[in-house]
Design a protein around this motif. Sequence first.
Motif, PDB file in Angstrom:
ATOM      1  N   THR A   1      -7.255   9.927  -9.215  1.00 36.30           N
ATOM      2  CA  THR A   1      -7.100  11.797  -8.927  1.00 36.30           C
ATOM      3  C   THR A   1      -8.195  11.631  -8.039  1.00 36.30           C
ATOM      4  N   LYS A   2      -9.325  10.299  -7.538  1.00 34.16           N
ATOM      5  CA  LYS A   2     -10.575  10.679  -7.036  1.00 34.16           C
ATOM      6  C   LYS A   2      -9.950  10.376  -5.210  1.00 34.16           C
ATOM      7  N   ASN A   3      -8.555   9.111  -5.290  1.00 33.76           N
ATOM      8  CA  ASN A   3      -8.386   9.343  -4.238  1.00 33.76           C
ATOM      9  C   ASN A   3      -8.245   9.827  -2.322  1.00 33.76           C
ATOM     10  N   THR A   4      -8.777   9.618  -1.496  1.00 33.42           N
ATOM     11  CA  THR A   4      -8.617  11.031  -0.443  1.00 33.42           C
ATOM     12  C   THR A   4      -8.628  10.068   0.900  1.00 33.42           C
ATOM     13  N   GLY A   5      -8.043  11.101   1.224  1.00 37.12           N
ATOM     14  CA  GLY A   5      -7.618  10.398   2.665  1.00 37.12           C
ATOM     15  C   GLY A   5      -6.043  10.158   3.777  1.00 37.12           C
ATOM     16  N   ASP A   6      -5.372   9.677   4.589  1.00 36.52           N
ATOM     17  CA  ASP A   6      -4.589   9.881   4.962  1.00 36.52           C
ATOM     18  C   ASP A   6      -3.224   9.085   4.271  1.00 36.52           C
ATOM     19  N   LYS A   7      -2.628   9.066   3.951  1.00 37.31           N
ATOM     20  CA  LYS A   7      -2.191   8.171   2.696  1.00 37.31           C
ATOM     21  C   LYS A   7      -1.040   6.947   3.272  1.00 37.31           C
ATOM     22  N   SER A   8      -0.794   6.602   4.081  1.00 33.40           N
ATOM     23  CA  SER A   8      -0.399   5.578   5.020  1.00 33.40           C
ATOM     24  C   SER A   8      -1.153   4.569   5.273  1.00 33.40           C
ATOM     25  N   THR A   9      -3.347   4.830   5.409  1.00 36.12           N
ATOM     26  CA  THR A   9      -3.998   4.672   5.252  1.00 36.12           C
ATOM     27  C   THR A   9      -4.699   3.421   4.108  1.00 36.12           C
ATOM     28  N   VAL A  10      -4.300   4.761   3.262  1.00 37.35           N
ATOM     29  CA  VAL A  10      -4.779   4.080   1.502  1.00 37.35           C
ATOM     30  C   VAL A  10      -3.303   3.222   1.332  1.00 37.35           C
ATOM     31  N   GLU A  11      -2.387   3.414   1.622  1.00 39.91           N
ATOM     32  CA  GLU A  11      -0.702   2.055   1.198  1.00 39.91           C
ATOM     33  C   GLU A  11      -1.397   0.663   1.729  1.00 39.91           C
ATOM     34  N   HIS A  12      -2.052   0.491   2.990  1.00 38.88           N
ATOM     35  CA  HIS A  12      -2.335  -0.272   4.242  1.00 38.88           C
ATOM     36  C   HIS A  12      -3.677  -0.550   2.940  1.00 38.88           C
ATOM     37  N   VAL A  13      -4.604  -0.037   2.914  1.00 35.26           N
ATOM     38  CA  VAL A  13      -5.113  -1.384   2.604  1.00 35.26           C
ATOM     39  C   VAL A  13      -5.602  -1.332   1.008  1.00 35.26           C
ATOM     40  N   LYS A  14      -5.014  -0.683   0.062  1.00 34.03           N
ATOM     41  CA  LYS A  14      -4.054  -1.101  -1.486  1.00 34.03           C
ATOM     42  C   LYS A  14      -3.354  -2.585  -1.362  1.00 34.03           C
ATOM     43  N   ARG A  15      -3.084  -3.130  -0.063  1.00 31.38           N
ATOM     44  CA  ARG A  15      -1.989  -3.459   0.521  1.00 31.38           C
ATOM     45  C   ARG A  15      -2.589  -5.060   0.250  1.00 31.38           C
ATOM     46  N   LEU A  16      -3.793  -4.708   1.044  1.00 33.32           N
ATOM     47  CA  LEU A  16      -4.792  -5.433   2.407  1.00 33.32           C
ATOM     48  C   LEU A  16      -5.577  -6.089   1.103  1.00 33.32           C
ATOM     49  N   TYR A  17      -6.309  -5.772   0.158  1.00 29.44           N
ATOM     50  CA  TYR A  17      -6.823  -5.778  -1.346  1.00 29.44           C
ATOM     51  C   TYR A  17      -5.800  -6.130  -2.171  1.00 29.44           C
ATOM     52  N   ASN A  18      -5.154  -6.484  -2.094  1.00 28.40           N
ATOM     53  CA  ASN A  18      -4.118  -7.301  -3.370  1.00 28.40           C
ATOM     54  C   ASN A  18      -4.179  -5.645  -4.782  1.00 28.40           C
ATOM     55  N   LEU A  19      -4.607  -4.716  -4.509  1.00 35.32           N
ATOM     56  CA  LEU A  19      -4.498  -4.251  -5.189  1.00 35.32           C
ATOM     57  C   LEU A  19      -2.921  -3.439  -5.869  1.00 35.32           C
ATOM     58  N   ILE A  20      -2.679  -3.431  -7.315  1.00 33.56           N
ATOM     59  CA  ILE A  20      -1.790  -2.622  -7.830  1.00 33.56           C
ATOM     60  C   ILE A  20      -0.974  -1.542  -7.094  1.00 33.56           C
ATOM     61  N   PRO A  21       0.073  -0.889  -6.917  1.00 35.60           N
ATOM     62  CA  PRO A  21       0.439  -0.299  -5.729  1.00 35.60           C
ATOM     63  C   PRO A  21       0.602   1.137  -6.811  1.00 35.60           C
ATOM     64  N   ALA A  22       0.299   2.208  -6.679  1.00 34.58           N
ATOM     65  CA  ALA A  22       0.302   3.464  -7.418  1.00 34.58           C
ATOM     66  C   ALA A  22       0.189   4.619  -6.051  1.00 34.58           C
ATOM     67  N   PRO A  23       0.575   5.933  -6.344  1.00 33.95           N
ATOM     68  CA  PRO A  23       0.871   7.102  -5.649  1.00 33.95           C
ATOM     69  C   PRO A  23      -0.794   7.212  -4.733  1.00 33.95           C
ATOM     70  N   SER A  24      -0.688   7.518  -3.662  1.00 31.07           N
ATOM     71  CA  SER A  24      -2.058   7.909  -3.274  1.00 31.07           C
ATOM     72  C   SER A  24      -2.420   9.848  -3.996  1.00 31.07           C
ATOM     73  N   GLN A  25      -3.624  10.010  -3.919  1.00 38.09           N
ATOM     74  CA  GLN A  25      -3.745  11.432  -3.828  1.00 38.09           C
ATOM     75  C   GLN A  25      -4.693  11.697  -3.512  1.00 38.09           C
ATOM     76  N   ALA A  26      -4.582  13.116  -2.574  1.00 40.65           N
ATOM     77  CA  ALA A  26      -5.058  13.861  -1.764  1.00 40.65           C
ATOM     78  C   ALA A  26      -6.186  14.272  -2.471  1.00 40.65           C
TER      79      ALA A  26
END
Length: 421
Positions: A396-421
Motif C-alpha cells: 500500500t506504500k508503493n508510489t510513483g510511475d506505474k510503468s517504472t515500478v513494474e520495470h524495477v520489480k522485474r529487474l529485482y526479481n520481485l513477485i509481480p503485484a499491482p502497483s499502488q499510487a
Amino acid sequence: MSAASAPSPISILDTDLYKLTMQQAVLHQFPDVQATYRFTNRDKNTLFSRQCIERFRTAVSQFTDLALTTEEHEWLRTACPYFTPSYLAFLAAYRYKPEQVRITFVPVSADGLLGNVEIEAFGPWVDTILWEVPLMASLSESYFNSVMTDWNYDSQEQSAYEKGCALLKAGCAFSEFGTRRRRSYLTQDILLKSLVRASRDVQETTGRLSGTSNVHFAHKYGLTPIGTIAHEWFMGVAALKGYEGANNVALDLWERVYPDSTLIALTDTFSTDAFFKDFTSDPERVRRWNGLRQDSGDPFAFGPRVKAMYESLGIDPREKIIVYSDALNVEKAIRLQKQANELGLQKASFGIGTFLTNDFKTASSGGTEKSKALNMVIKLSSVNDRPCIKISDDLTKNTGDKSTVEHVKRLYNLIPAPSQA
C-alpha cells in the motif's frame, strides 16, 4: 483547547534532521538537479475544506520570513559536527521560496466547500528538499484547526509522560519522529517537555530518550537531533544513476559525504529483499555501516533476518544498531524490545512518530473514540524529469510511475503485484 488558527512558522530548524543531512548530500553530489515533489492523501475518505486550504496557503506564504539565526548556526556547528562550514553557510543564506509550491483545491461537494488538495513543489532539488516536512506539518495543523475540530489538549501532557515512562521502564531506547504528521506545533512541544520530564524521573533503567528528529526542539530542550538516510535519497540516486545496484550506489555516495558519521541504512526503498541482495554483496561495507532501519513490512521478522545476515558474514550482531520506525506505539515497541533482548540485539532503538505527536480522542465522545491523524505523504516524484519510485515491503506504500515500478520489480526479481499510487 485547540488553537483558533495555525501559528506562523517558528524556526527554519522546525524540521526533521534528515532533511538537512540530505540537503547537504544533494548540495555536494547533485547541486544542479531539478526535482518535483507530490502530495498523496492515502485516506480517500478524508476531505479538506476550502477554508482549511486557504489557511494552509497563508501559512506557506509566511515561510519566506524564516532564516537561520546566529545562535542556531553556532548550535548546529557544535551539535552536528558532520555539517561542513560550506553547508552551514548555504543554510544561513537559504530562504524558502513559496513560488516553488503549487497548491490546488479540488472541490467535490455540491456547495464547493469540501474537496481534495493537490500539492506540488518544484525547482532545484537542493532547494525543494526542505519543503516536505513543513508542508505536511502545516497542512495537518490547518486541518485540525478548521475541519476536524472535535478535540482538545486535555490530558495530553500526562498521556505523553506516561508513554515515556512505560518505554523507559521497559528498557527501550527511543526517539521522537513525529514532526510531519503532528497535530500542531504546541502538541509536539507538550510531548517533548513531557518526555524530558519522564527521562529525568525514571532512573535505574537501560531505557533512554535518545533524542528527537526535530532540530528546533532538539535545540530548545537540549536533546540530540536524530535522523538517518531516507527513502528519497535512494529514489533520486536510482532515477539519476540507474536501478541496477541502486542501493549500493546510494550508500556509497552517502558515505562520501558522511565518512566519519554513524551510518544507518534504510532497507525498504525497493523492497528489503532487493536491499539485502545489494548490501551483502560488499561485506566490508556491511562492517563499516553501523546499522539498519526497518520502516515497512513485518518488524518481528526483521530482527531475526538481520541477525542471520550479520552472522552469515562473521559479524557480531550485538555491535550493530537496529532502528524500528514503522507505525510504532508503546506496546509494539516494548514487544520488539523483548524480542531484541531474546535475539541478543543489544542496540535496538525505536523512532516513534504519529503515535506520540497525533494521538488524540474526540472531545464529544468523552475520550473514548479516536480522532485519527491524517494519512498522508509527500514524496520525491521526479529528478531531471525522470520518475522516482518506491517499492516498500508494504504494497500500500508503493508510489510513483506505474510503468517504472513494474520495470524495477522485474529487474529485482520481485513477485509481480499491482502497483499502488
